[in-house]
Design an enzyme around this catalytic site. Sequence first.
Site, PDB file in Angstrom:
ATOM      1  CG  HIS A 169      13.169   4.858   7.946  1.00 27.41           C
ATOM      2  ND1 HIS A 169      13.954   3.759   7.783  1.00 27.41           N
ATOM      3  CD2 HIS A 169      13.682   6.069   6.945  1.00 27.41           C
ATOM      4  CE1 HIS A 169      15.181   4.166   7.102  1.00 27.41           C
ATOM      5  NE2 HIS A 169      14.855   5.385   6.555  1.00 27.41           N
TER       6      HIS A 169
ATOM      7  CG  HIS B   2      15.065  -4.963   6.662  1.00 26.19           C
ATOM      8  ND1 HIS B   2      15.413  -4.591   5.409  1.00 26.19           N
ATOM      9  CD2 HIS B   2      15.677  -3.856   7.490  1.00 26.19           C
ATOM     10  CE1 HIS B   2      16.106  -3.547   5.427  1.00 26.19           C
ATOM     11  NE2 HIS B   2      16.218  -2.921   6.568  1.00 26.19           N
TER      12      HIS B   2
ATOM     13  CG  ASP C 146      15.906   0.530  14.214  1.00 25.76           C
ATOM     14  OD1 ASP C 146      17.065   1.297  14.452  1.00 25.76           O
ATOM     15  OD2 ASP C 146      15.322   0.778  13.377  1.00 25.76           O
TER      16      ASP C 146
HETATM   17  N1  ACO Z   1       5.990  -7.912  13.736  1.00 26.40           N
HETATM   18  C1  ACO Z   1       4.804  -8.793  13.504  1.00 26.40           C
HETATM   19  N2  ACO Z   1       4.665  -9.226  12.264  1.00 26.40           N
HETATM   20  C2  ACO Z   1       5.232  -8.479  11.439  1.00 26.40           C
HETATM   21  C3  ACO Z   1       6.355  -7.602  11.540  1.00 26.40           C
HETATM   22  C4  ACO Z   1       6.774  -7.334  12.938  1.00 26.40           C
HETATM   23  N3  ACO Z   1       7.541  -6.352  13.308  1.00 26.40           N
HETATM   24  N4  ACO Z   1       7.006  -7.291  10.388  1.00 26.40           N
HETATM   25  C5  ACO Z   1       6.102  -7.819   9.391  1.00 26.40           C
HETATM   26  N5  ACO Z   1       5.316  -8.640   9.868  1.00 26.40           N
HETATM   27  C6  ACO Z   1       4.416  -9.779   9.231  1.00 26.40           C
HETATM   28  C7  ACO Z   1       3.319  -8.810   8.430  1.00 26.40           C
HETATM   29  O1  ACO Z   1       2.143  -8.757   9.257  1.00 26.40           O
HETATM   30  C8  ACO Z   1       3.189  -9.582   7.319  1.00 26.40           C
HETATM   31  O2  ACO Z   1       2.261 -10.881   7.819  1.00 26.40           O
HETATM   32  P1  ACO Z   1       1.228 -11.543   6.641  1.00 26.40           P
HETATM   33  O3  ACO Z   1       2.040 -11.812   5.471  1.00 26.40           O
HETATM   34  O4  ACO Z   1       0.529 -12.465   7.506  1.00 26.40           O
HETATM   35  O5  ACO Z   1       0.448 -10.367   6.325  1.00 26.40           O
HETATM   36  C9  ACO Z   1       4.352 -10.244   6.816  1.00 26.40           C
HETATM   37  O6  ACO Z   1       5.346 -10.066   8.181  1.00 26.40           O
HETATM   38  C10 ACO Z   1       5.263  -9.447   5.645  1.00 26.40           C
HETATM   39  O7  ACO Z   1       5.569  -8.253   6.347  1.00 26.40           O
HETATM   40  P2  ACO Z   1       5.158  -6.838   5.675  1.00 26.40           P
HETATM   41  O8  ACO Z   1       4.763  -5.854   6.548  1.00 26.40           O
HETATM   42  O9  ACO Z   1       4.788  -7.296   4.286  1.00 26.40           O
HETATM   43  O10 ACO Z   1       6.852  -6.519   5.291  1.00 26.40           O
HETATM   44  P3  ACO Z   1       7.469  -5.078   4.591  1.00 26.40           P
HETATM   45  O11 ACO Z   1       8.526  -5.423   4.037  1.00 26.40           O
HETATM   46  O12 ACO Z   1       6.522  -4.314   4.062  1.00 26.40           O
HETATM   47  O13 ACO Z   1       7.704  -4.231   6.037  1.00 26.40           O
HETATM   48  C11 ACO Z   1       8.877  -3.419   8.075  1.00 26.40           C
HETATM   49  C12 ACO Z   1       9.052  -3.915   6.555  1.00 26.40           C
HETATM   50  C13 ACO Z   1       8.115  -2.107   7.825  1.00 26.40           C
HETATM   51  C14 ACO Z   1      10.155  -3.217   8.535  1.00 26.40           C
HETATM   52  C15 ACO Z   1       8.114  -4.179   8.978  1.00 26.40           C
HETATM   53  O14 ACO Z   1       8.748  -5.547   9.194  1.00 26.40           O
HETATM   54  C16 ACO Z   1       7.858  -3.641  10.275  1.00 26.40           C
HETATM   55  O15 ACO Z   1       6.925  -3.002  10.297  1.00 26.40           O
HETATM   56  N6  ACO Z   1       8.817  -3.860  11.262  1.00 26.40           N
HETATM   57  C17 ACO Z   1       8.538  -3.199  12.738  1.00 26.40           C
HETATM   58  C18 ACO Z   1       9.249  -1.803  12.565  1.00 26.40           C
HETATM   59  C19 ACO Z   1      10.756  -1.907  12.430  1.00 26.40           C
HETATM   60  O16 ACO Z   1      11.482  -2.575  13.189  1.00 26.40           O
HETATM   61  N7  ACO Z   1      11.305  -0.851  11.489  1.00 26.40           N
HETATM   62  C20 ACO Z   1      12.815  -0.782  11.271  1.00 26.40           C
HETATM   63  C21 ACO Z   1      13.150  -1.412  10.080  1.00 26.40           C
HETATM   64  S1  ACO Z   1      14.845  -1.318   9.869  1.00 26.40           S
HETATM   65  C22 ACO Z   1      15.190   0.533   9.564  1.00 26.40           C
HETATM   66  O17 ACO Z   1      14.114   1.157   8.958  1.00 26.40           O
HETATM   67  C23 ACO Z   1      16.192   0.779   9.937  1.00 26.40           C
END
Ligand code: ACO
Length: 470
Positions: free
Chosen positions: A283, A322, A378
Amino acid sequence: MAEEQGQRDDGGGVATAQDTLSVTDNRTGESFELEITEGTVKAMDFRQMKVSEDDFGLMTYDPAFTNTASCRSSICYIDGDAGVLEYRGYPIDQLCEKSTYLEVAYLLIYGELPTRDQLDEWVFEITHHTYVHENIKKFVEGFRYDAHPMGMLLAAVGALSTFYPDAKKIDDQVERHMAAVRMIAKMPTLAAFAYRHNLGLPYVYPDNDLSYPGNFLSMMFKMTEVQYEPDPRLEKALDVLWILHADHEQNCSTNAVRAVGSSEVDPYSAVAAGVAALYGPLHGGANEAVLRMLERIESTDNIPDFLEGVKKREEKLMGFGHRVYKNYDPRAAIIKEHVDAVFEVTGKNSKLDIAVELEKHALDDEYFVERKLYPNVDFYSGLIYEALNLPPDMFTVMFAIPRTSGWVAQWDEMEQDEETKIARPRQIYTGARERDYEDIAERDGKAKAPNSPQGFTAPVDPSKGAPSGG
Ligand code: ACO
């Protein structure tokens, strides 16, 4: 309309045959008509679907609330597919261009942009509540020199509830207003105290002659000068960053504030829960993780290798992806515009080149395109914070300061919502049932493997020679 977006009220009216969902329970052959309102069906409507008289009824399963609306809200609108963000209906780009953070805070909490008199009074109130009780200062002094500033902020916000016991009167409009003013006013003071504590520097008291972001810069960076003069370009950049971070509907920390607040605890304690949720790397902690990632990548030459590692799932591309935006996060686009203005004052940072190149590579790569992974808020904010000379530990704190207005607005809305009940989800129980208690003497020699292989492990029996203590 995007599946993930907040649903707008289309004007109400009586449900027609088209506004229903027909469900047949194949276990019993029984059919049900469920009403669809505002693009949703009520989870409780499924409870009537039973296989027998004593059946509890059907539940819905949604562990991360990925498709569950937990409240009705008129504060923040997001269309994740189109990359739209509005506060109380005003587009985020207009607010960033024309408004100030404090005006936006008023808008979020009170629902309308203030008149000149209302704004002047609001700014006066916030400015005159920035001081904290001296005991809070002593409280912060009690932390270790290297305590994480988010940990200090979390504890200090929770501690505020003990200084303002009347905040427990959550039905009193005056108390609610005072809690909003105090939290927005004191959060920068607490953040700056935490920062200076880490550096072993004396705390700087608020300066009422400065703007909200200007005063924050003064409390952070003032040294021997009689009055700190903030650079107006940095003040503006900070103000815009804070507008962008002010609210974001039902994100993890806001959900925490609402869930904890639904127990009718005081708002300081509810907001402390929000600070705790924001601390996590998925987050608000992501901006810190982005900077550490850019440090590890070291040079633009290493980007292809790094991205290969991401695709092999050895690590994540922090600052990308996201839950709601499946398009460019509109906040990331606005921040990117302000990076240059900040670097004009502070000098360029080589990590910006890595970030820009990394974004280009990722946006051209099938892996990220297919998954609709774009830069989020971010990705660039950490670069601005670093340019301001802030250590990565402070980045999430910089997010908590402005999100306070969103938390307070959402808390207040929840408190006034007649549908609010204590948040208490259901579970699908997966554990053992109806076992007979075994006396400890009978359990000896029949130790079972702990049933949580990745989580806690059962303590080792010290009589078997395992190291103790620690
Ligand atoms: N890098 C690589 N792969 C990713 C990333 C990433 N940053 N984010 C998602 N994916 C991939 C997942 O592995 C998944 O792949 P798959 O379908 O082959 O398994 C697919 O994309 C979908 O991702 P989910 O994890 O299902 O998406 P979710 O909505 O649950 O997660 C989240 C969202 C937590 C923000 C995620 O994208 C992440 O961890 N990002 C990195 C952390 C980050 O930048 N957080 C800040 C968010 S903004 C905020 O909170 C203010």
